[in-house]
Design an enzyme around this catalytic site. Structure first.
Site: not given
Ligand code: FCB
Length: 472
Positions: A86, A130, A175, A308, A310, A374
């Site tokens: 990607r 992006h 995002e 995405n 985290y 992600e």
């Molecule tokens: C996300 C982004 C990516 C990267 C990660 C850690 O929010 O999409 O570009 O910075 O975090």
């Protein structure tokens, strides 16, 4: 966190046949070559030059020099056996000032990259935006202007025309919450504006841009159209972070869930804005930017949703607390820090959050296949004298998140693939080059690439379509 010995869970797990394994990057974070071949300036070129905005005064001018080294990078990807890669297309390479004809030199780069990927047996997943908006469009209002959404649809059509014969899988926008609320609300990302009203307008125009682009892609015959959202479980906690929550804590969590998650999920997948989003927006600049049939455009069906993930966000009711600038309407809500462990970003490591999120999405928004576009972690990686980067902490992080994703699959979530963030260490936005997310280490002094232990581990995961429970 530093790893000494590596302990992953030891149960072998297999993913469904056809599960897609890949890695992700973004143009501004890796390409460099900021002035090559007619590329115009983007909002990140401008923003990164404002003193104090990016750690160390770093910019994406050189980054990983991927623009010149993509062949070597694709070879490394092939060595790992990636099914999919990607990447994002830099709008200011294709249309240096955001409108008008394609610059053949700029699109030529993506032509060559796509060819190299296909030659290596890797499926290209193209993301059209992006965060690197052409500066010329920001000068005309950026995402607060409706016209930017129309320009984006045109740009989408141009890129699609050029690559459609070889690229099937398209993501419109990465995002939109971050682009709107960090870019126009808190100002920690480009373009650095600090207005809640601007953030709401930007969010809506990013959604509109997605819908218009999705229609353009559909009309052009694109096979798989998606949107990538940053989503997180919003967890109600007590003010001290203690468990034992009140109704007020739950209400606070509901509001933040509406602002972060439902603000994007509901329009795209249900064709409506959630009530709390409309309430807060009407108190911050109003809703005159939402036109009659916008929601019908935004709800153009998609073929998969990119997620995405985290970490979760923790919230508690705390009367008297001023609003957090990234969450307009959050007066009276605190964001208590999460318990360790954390990554080098200070983000809590909570793999179950990914499983909870996937199950919730399948329950609340059934019928749309999910892809983790992600997931990954920054750690303070340093090559050992023997040149090896022993990033056991990252392996444990990825292993645990894949186990959570697998549990969600077993519980019925329609998860089709998992892309690690990131393939390379890169320019981590306001954090500059100090935060390393790659499974491949980049030595910025000489642009040497060193696949970390996590890259070797991921290669084995891909090869067996699952986790072996090995201790590396
Ligand atoms: C996300 C982004 C990516 C990267 C990660 C850690 O929010 O999409 O570009 O910075 O975090």
């Amino acid at each position: 966190m530093t790893a000494t010995t590596l302990q992953t869970d030891d149960r072998p797990l297999t993913f469904p046949p056809g599960f897609v394994w890949g890695a992700a990057t973004a143009a501004y974070q890796i390409e460099g070559a900021a002035r090559d071949d007619g590329r115009g300036p983007s909002i990140w070129d401008t923003f990164s030059r404002v003193p104090g905005k990016v750690a160390g005064g770093h910019t994406g001018d050189v980054a990983c020099d991927h623009y010149h080294r993509y062949r070597e990078d694709v070879r490394l990807m092939a060595g790992l056996g990636l099914d999919a890669y990607r990447f994002s297309v830099a709008w200011p390479r294709v249309q240096p000032d955001g409108s008008g004809p394609v610059d053949p030199r700029g699109i030529g780069f993506y032509d060559r990259l796509v060819d190299a990927l296909l030659d290596a047996g890797i499926t290209p997943y193209a993301t059209l935006y992006h965060w690197d908006l052409p500066q010329a469009l920001e000068d005309r209002g950026g995402w607060t202007s409706r016209d930017t959404a129309l320009r984006f649809a045109d740009y989408t059509g141009l890129v699609h025309d050029r690559l459609a014969d070889r690229v099937d899988t398209w993501t419109t926008i990465n995002e939109p919450w971050v682009a709107a609320y960090l870019g126009y609300g808190s100002g920690v990302h480009a373009p650095g504006r600090t207005s809640a009203a601007d953030a709401f307008r930007a969010a809506h125009h990013l959604l509109l841009a997605h819908g218009l682009a999705a229609r353009r892609l559909r009309a052009g015959g694109a096979e798989r159209i998606s949107l990538t959202l940053n989503l997180a479980p919003i967890v109600a906690t007590g003010i001290s972070g203690a468990s034992g929550t009140s109704e007020q804590d739950a209400a606070a969590a509901g509001l933040i869930d509406a602002m972060l998650n439902r603000q994007f999920l509901d329009p795209v997948l249900r064709g409506e804005y959630a009530g709390p989003v409309l309430d807060v927006a009407s108190r911050h600049g109003g809703l005159d930017h939402v036109h009659g049939d916008d929601l019908a455009v935004i709800a153009e069906p998609i073929d998969s949703l990119g997620i995405n993930y985290y970490n979760p966000t923790y919230v508690a009711a705390a009367p008297g607390t001023p609003p957090n600038p990234v969450y307009p309407g959050s007066e009276g809500i605190a964001f208590p820090p999460a318990a360790p462990p954390h990554t080098a970003m200070g983000w809590p490591i909570v793999p179950e959050g990914l499983g909870d999120l996937l199950i919730r999405l399948s329950r609340d928004y059934p019928g749309v296949p999910l892809v983790v576009t992600e997931n990954g972690a920054a750690f303070d990686d340093v090559p050992d004298p023997d040149g090896r980067v022993r990033d056991g902490a990252r392996i444990r992080y990825l292993d645990a998140h894949l186990r959570a994703a697998h549990a969600a699959l077993t519980a019925g979530a329609d998860l089709r693939g998992y892309l690690v963030w990131s393939f390379l260490d890169n320019f981590e936005w306001a954090e500059g080059y100090g935060k390393r997310f790659g499974i491949v280490y980049v030595d910025y002094a000489d642009q040497r690439r060193l696949p970390k232990d996590s890259a070797q581990w991921f290669r084995d995961v891909i090869a067996r379509n699952g986790l072996g429970g090995e201790v590396a």
